[in-house]
Design an enzyme around this catalytic site. Structure first.
Site, PDB file in Angstrom:
ATOM      1  N   ASN A 126       8.614  -0.804   3.532  1.00  0.00           N
ATOM      2  CA  ASN A 126       7.194  -0.670   3.898  1.00  0.00           C
ATOM      3  C   ASN A 126       6.798   0.787   4.078  1.00  0.00           C
ATOM      4  O   ASN A 126       5.644   1.147   3.917  1.00  0.00           O
ATOM      5  CB  ASN A 126       6.916  -1.422   5.199  1.00  0.00           C
ATOM      6  CG  ASN A 126       5.543  -1.136   5.772  1.00  0.00           C
ATOM      7  OD1 ASN A 126       4.534  -1.479   5.158  1.00  0.00           O
ATOM      8  ND2 ASN A 126       5.484  -0.468   6.923  1.00  0.00           N
ATOM      9  N   ASP A 187       3.188   5.038   5.338  1.00  0.00           N
ATOM     10  CA  ASP A 187       3.091   3.669   4.831  1.00  0.00           C
ATOM     11  C   ASP A 187       2.924   3.632   3.316  1.00  0.00           C
ATOM     12  O   ASP A 187       1.897   4.053   2.772  1.00  0.00           O
ATOM     13  CB  ASP A 187       1.885   2.983   5.504  1.00  0.00           C
ATOM     14  CG  ASP A 187       1.943   1.486   5.391  1.00  0.00           C
ATOM     15  OD1 ASP A 187       2.810   0.883   6.052  1.00  0.00           O
ATOM     16  OD2 ASP A 187       1.132   0.923   4.624  1.00  0.00           O
ATOM     17  N   ASP A 217      12.389  -5.690   6.034  1.00  0.00           N
ATOM     18  CA  ASP A 217      11.953  -5.104   7.301  1.00  0.00           C
ATOM     19  C   ASP A 217      10.429  -4.958   7.310  1.00  0.00           C
ATOM     20  O   ASP A 217       9.829  -4.567   6.296  1.00  0.00           O
ATOM     21  CB  ASP A 217      12.613  -3.727   7.461  1.00  0.00           C
ATOM     22  CG  ASP A 217      12.189  -3.035   8.738  1.00  0.00           C
ATOM     23  OD1 ASP A 217      12.579  -3.504   9.818  1.00  0.00           O
ATOM     24  OD2 ASP A 217      11.448  -2.010   8.660  1.00  0.00           O
ATOM     25  N   GLU A 243      10.946 -10.310   7.733  1.00  0.00           N
ATOM     26  CA  GLU A 243      10.705 -10.143   9.172  1.00  0.00           C
ATOM     27  C   GLU A 243       9.206 -10.152   9.411  1.00  0.00           C
ATOM     28  O   GLU A 243       8.522  -9.159   9.133  1.00  0.00           O
ATOM     29  CB  GLU A 243      11.307  -8.822   9.683  1.00  0.00           C
ATOM     30  CG  GLU A 243      11.188  -8.694  11.197  1.00  0.00           C
ATOM     31  CD  GLU A 243      10.707  -7.349  11.712  1.00  0.00           C
ATOM     32  OE1 GLU A 243      10.787  -7.122  12.913  1.00  0.00           O
ATOM     33  OE2 GLU A 243      10.220  -6.520  10.892  1.00  0.00           O
TER      34      GLU A 243
HETATM   35  C1  ARE Z   1      10.604   5.423  16.434  1.00  0.00           C
HETATM   36  C2  ARE Z   1      10.040   5.756  17.790  1.00  0.00           C
HETATM   37  C3  ARE Z   1       8.534   5.845  17.723  1.00  0.00           C
HETATM   38  C4  ARE Z   1       8.110   6.848  16.669  1.00  0.00           C
HETATM   39  C5  ARE Z   1       8.705   6.444  15.346  1.00  0.00           C
HETATM   40  C6  ARE Z   1       8.385   7.438  14.236  1.00  0.00           C
HETATM   41  O1  ARE Z   1      10.442   4.757  18.726  1.00  0.00           O
HETATM   42  O2  ARE Z   1       8.047   6.255  18.991  1.00  0.00           O
HETATM   43  O3  ARE Z   1       6.688   6.861  16.560  1.00  0.00           O
HETATM   44  O4  ARE Z   1      10.134   6.354  15.477  1.00  0.00           O
HETATM   45  O5  ARE Z   1       9.043   8.645  14.468  1.00  0.00           O
HETATM   46  C7  ARE Z   1      12.567   0.805  14.811  1.00  0.00           C
HETATM   47  C8  ARE Z   1      12.343   1.049  16.303  1.00  0.00           C
HETATM   48  C9  ARE Z   1      11.152   1.950  16.539  1.00  0.00           C
HETATM   49  C10 ARE Z   1      11.307   3.236  15.735  1.00  0.00           C
HETATM   50  C11 ARE Z   1      11.349   2.815  14.272  1.00  0.00           C
HETATM   51  C12 ARE Z   1      11.459   4.002  13.311  1.00  0.00           C
HETATM   52  O6  ARE Z   1      12.129  -0.193  16.942  1.00  0.00           O
HETATM   53  O7  ARE Z   1      11.117   2.272  17.930  1.00  0.00           O
HETATM   54  O8  ARE Z   1      10.214   4.098  16.009  1.00  0.00           O
HETATM   55  O9  ARE Z   1      12.527   2.002  14.077  1.00  0.00           O
HETATM   56  O10 ARE Z   1      12.589   4.749  13.591  1.00  0.00           O
HETATM   57  C13 ARE Z   1       6.378  -4.430  15.192  1.00  0.00           C
HETATM   58  C14 ARE Z   1       6.606  -4.714  13.715  1.00  0.00           C
HETATM   59  C15 ARE Z   1       8.041  -5.077  13.401  1.00  0.00           C
HETATM   60  C16 ARE Z   1       9.018  -4.042  13.969  1.00  0.00           C
HETATM   61  C17 ARE Z   1       8.746  -3.962  15.469  1.00  0.00           C
HETATM   62  C18 ARE Z   1       9.653  -2.932  16.148  1.00  0.00           C
HETATM   63  O11 ARE Z   1       5.729  -5.747  13.284  1.00  0.00           O
HETATM   64  O12 ARE Z   1       8.194  -5.111  11.978  1.00  0.00           O
HETATM   65  O13 ARE Z   1       7.382  -3.552  15.693  1.00  0.00           O
HETATM   66  N1  ARE Z   1      10.408  -4.378  13.659  1.00  0.00           N
HETATM   67  C19 ARE Z   1      11.121  -3.708  12.530  1.00  0.00           C
HETATM   68  C20 ARE Z   1      12.561  -3.353  12.903  1.00  0.00           C
HETATM   69  C21 ARE Z   1      12.553  -2.241  13.918  1.00  0.00           C
HETATM   70  C22 ARE Z   1      12.018  -0.975  13.269  1.00  0.00           C
HETATM   71  C23 ARE Z   1      10.911  -1.222  12.345  1.00  0.00           C
HETATM   72  C24 ARE Z   1      10.466  -2.488  12.019  1.00  0.00           C
HETATM   73  C25 ARE Z   1      10.384  -0.072  11.587  1.00  0.00           C
HETATM   74  O14 ARE Z   1      13.237  -4.494  13.339  1.00  0.00           O
HETATM   75  O15 ARE Z   1      13.828  -2.004  14.479  1.00  0.00           O
HETATM   76  O16 ARE Z   1      11.570  -0.068  14.309  1.00  0.00           O
HETATM   77  O17 ARE Z   1      11.223   0.042  10.431  1.00  0.00           O
HETATM   78  C26 ARE Z   1       4.013  -7.721  18.621  1.00  0.00           C
HETATM   79  C27 ARE Z   1       3.688  -7.860  17.139  1.00  0.00           C
HETATM   80  C28 ARE Z   1       4.868  -7.407  16.292  1.00  0.00           C
HETATM   81  C29 ARE Z   1       5.291  -6.000  16.691  1.00  0.00           C
HETATM   82  C30 ARE Z   1       5.645  -5.997  18.191  1.00  0.00           C
HETATM   83  C31 ARE Z   1       6.076  -4.626  18.671  1.00  0.00           C
HETATM   84  O18 ARE Z   1       5.005  -8.665  18.972  1.00  0.00           O
HETATM   85  O19 ARE Z   1       3.400  -9.213  16.842  1.00  0.00           O
HETATM   86  O20 ARE Z   1       4.498  -7.412  14.919  1.00  0.00           O
HETATM   87  O21 ARE Z   1       6.458  -5.649  15.925  1.00  0.00           O
HETATM   88  O22 ARE Z   1       4.497  -6.417  18.925  1.00  0.00           O
HETATM   89  O23 ARE Z   1       5.043  -3.717  18.486  1.00  0.00           O
HETATM   90 CA    CA Z   2       2.185  -1.254   4.927  1.00  0.00          CA
END
Ligand code: ARE
Ligand code: CA
Length: 494
Positions: A126, A187, A217, A243
């Site tokens: 993504n 993005d 992801d 996911e």
């Molecule tokens: C990190 C820092 C941030 C910084 C960013 C960029 O924490 O502060 O801005 O880097 O520098 C993982 C970590 C994040 C991390 C990111 C990139 O969890 O903390 O950010 O990696 O390094 C949403 C999404 C869902 C996502 C979750 C975490 O919809 O897809 O957020 N999950 C996947 C993975 C994660 C990963 C990412 C995506 C990014 O499993 O491990 O992030 O690749 C409600 C909504 C959900 C939302 C949730 C949390 O429940 O319904 O959709 O999930 O709130 O916001």
């Molecule tokens: Ca997107």
């Protein structure tokens, strides 16, 4: 014959031996299909484990215990930072990360495949990095927020223009969620055919190394039609697990992503976790359609993952016996495909896995055993996947096969249910010893608890006294200490 088929054949050999044994025990009354064993279907997420360590776990534990697949952490080059989440900020699609080299990745896939364990890679497609300053990735590739030389330029990204900083601010807006930036992560414009083609070539590269499929992801952050177009370009047998976190009232729903693969169903753990915690278990909806759940054959279900174990609500390794209980109930259910989670202890949510001087994640070896969850230090692996109880439940699940889950019974704090004619589980989430009697059509006799004793079918040793469970007059009687789980199946007679 592929690895998976070989394993199934070996398991069938075992099953045949068990039929012979049980025919003797039951004086020929056993149904013809008694020895049938379903093929393994459960998976495990080995979070931030190096490729070489995953290969070791495949051979030592995952294959022998009957896991069908392993989900790895993302394999593409990432930003050079210590936090685990560096893995989720791609810099290039080179397979060179803190978890290992391309050769090590390929070798892992071969070794896992050889013992019947398919590899599912976590595909971060993504977005790229969330860094505002220019940098150099783990494998040496230079990058800026919207510039990835030889790969992407600014035009390949969405610039949503819907919020002040182009970050997602409102999950109720489909357009923001899919075209703005998730926590500042640049993005990709996945509506573009050239962007899609480049993503497809990355996924094809991983398929050429032998992976069976992908966790997509942040799938929610791409229009389902964009993901579908990417998936359509891959071989048909490619396994896809999107996911899409189910959000109450959000416009983007997991069901949009079930036309081209499976999805992680977050409702499952949200329902079960609090019940186990509160000690008051009730049956889920036992019809084929569970409310707020995707269809059975589309659901990947779990108790926790690397995100939810860092949140407030989920049951995690910190919950010890109750965590194992929830995972046993997950494996005992007849809904969806279960995936276990195995990570490391942490007190800082950002802390990465322990690394060597060169920045690679240190080798970790579970030695065929789960860790004592009550005495872990930061960075210690939980090794949940190597637990005897889980191994026993994986066997139980294969014996249960497609037998339906019957309505459960309560006995004080205890709860239990049968998979019709095949297997029975009982749990006591309470704080005192508890007896419970679960109606069952299992033949009368003495059985051995596979949670205590582990898999029984290739074990000739006698059952430990504490593991003996009696079935008589159409009921299985359990006496369960606080926090205990016990499970018996048709092919685990004492
Ligand atoms: C990190 C820092 C941030 C910084 C960013 C960029 O924490 O502060 O801005 O880097 O520098 C993982 C970590 C994040 C991390 C990111 C990139 O969890 O903390 O950010 O990696 O390094 C949403 C999404 C869902 C996502 C979750 C975490 O919809 O897809 O957020 N999950 C996947 C993975 C994660 C990963 C990412 C995506 C990014 O499993 O491990 O992030 O690749 C409600 C909504 C959900 C939302 C949730 C949390 O429940 O319904 O959709 O999930 O709130 O916001
Ligand atoms: Ca997107």
């Amino acid at each position: 014959m592929r690895g998976g088929e070989r394993l199934v054949a070996a398991v069938r050999g075992l099953a045949a031996a068990a039929v012979v044994a049980s025919v003797v025990l039951t004086a020929g009354c056993a149904p013809a299909a008694e020895g049938d064993l379903a093929a393994p279907d459960a998976g495990v997420q080995l979070f931030q484990l190096s490729w070489t360590s995953i290969a070791d776990e495949c051979e030592q534990t995952l294959g022998p215990h009957g896991f069908a697949w392993v989900l790895t952490s993302p394999p593409q080059e990432h930003i050079d930072r210590d936090e685990w989440w560096a893995s989720y900020q791609p810099v290039s699609y080179e397979i060179d990360t803190r978890l290992g080299t391309r050769d090590e990745f390929a070798e892992m896939v071969r070794r896992c495949d050889d013992v019947g364990v398919a590899v599912i890679a976590d595909a971060v497609i993504n977005h790229m990095t969330g860094q505002d300053a220019a940098g150099t990735g783990f494998a040496g590739s230079p990058y800026q927020h919207y510039e990835y030389p030889g790969l992407w330029g600014s035009d390949d990204f969405h610039h949503c223009g819907l919020t002040a900083n182009d970050d997602i601010a409102d999950y109720d807006s489909r357009e923001q969620v899919q075209t703005c930036e998730l926590v500042n992560l640049a993005d990709l414009d996945t509506s573009s055919t050239t962007v899609r083609a480049r993503i497809v070539s990355y996924l094809e590269d991983l398929l050429s190394l032998g992976v069976a499929g992908f966790r997509i992801d942040a799938a929610k952050h791409m229009a389902a039609s964009d993901v579908e177009a990417i998936v359509a370009a891959l071989p048909e047998e490619t396994r896809i697990m999107s996911e899409v976190i189910r959000g109450g009232g959000e416009p983007i729903q997991p069901e949009e992503y079930t036309g081209f693969g499976e999805v992680f169903e977050f409702t499952y753990a949200r329902d079960l976790g609090p019940q186990v915690r509160s000690g008051s278990l009730t049956d889920p909806d036992l019809s084929d359609e569970r409310p707020m759940h995707v269809a059975d054959d589309r659901a990947v279900v779990f108790i926790d993952n690397h995100d939810t174990e860092r949140g407030e609500a989920a049951l995690t390794y910190r919950d010890g016996d109750l965590y194992l209980m929830a995972n046993a109930l997950l494996l005992a259910d007849d809904y969806g495909t279960p995936v276990l989670y195995s990570g490391y202890a942490f007190s800082d949510r950002d802390a990465g896995a322990p690394t060597e001087a060169d920045g690679r994640v240190s080798p970790a070896d579970c030695g065929g055993e789960a860790s004592d969850l009550a005495s872990l230090s930061d960075g210690d692996r939980t090794c949940v996947h190597a637990s005897t109880a889980i191994a026993g439940m994986l066997e139980w699940r294969r014996v249960a096969g497609s037998a339906p889950r019957l309505p459960g019974v309560d006995g004080g704090d205890a709860y239990g249910f049968e998979r019709e004619g095949r297997a029975v589980i009982a749990v006591n989430p309470g704080s005192e010893e508890q007896g419970i009697t679960v109606p069952t059509s299992l033949p009368s006799g003495s059985y051995c608890d596979v949670v205590l004793a582990g898999p029984r079918m290739d074990d000739d040793a006698g059952c430990p006294e504490a593991g003996i469970v009696t079935v008589a007059d159409g009921a299985a009687s359990f006496t369960l200490g606080a926090g205990r789980t016990a499970a018996i199946h048709l092919l685990a007679r004492d």
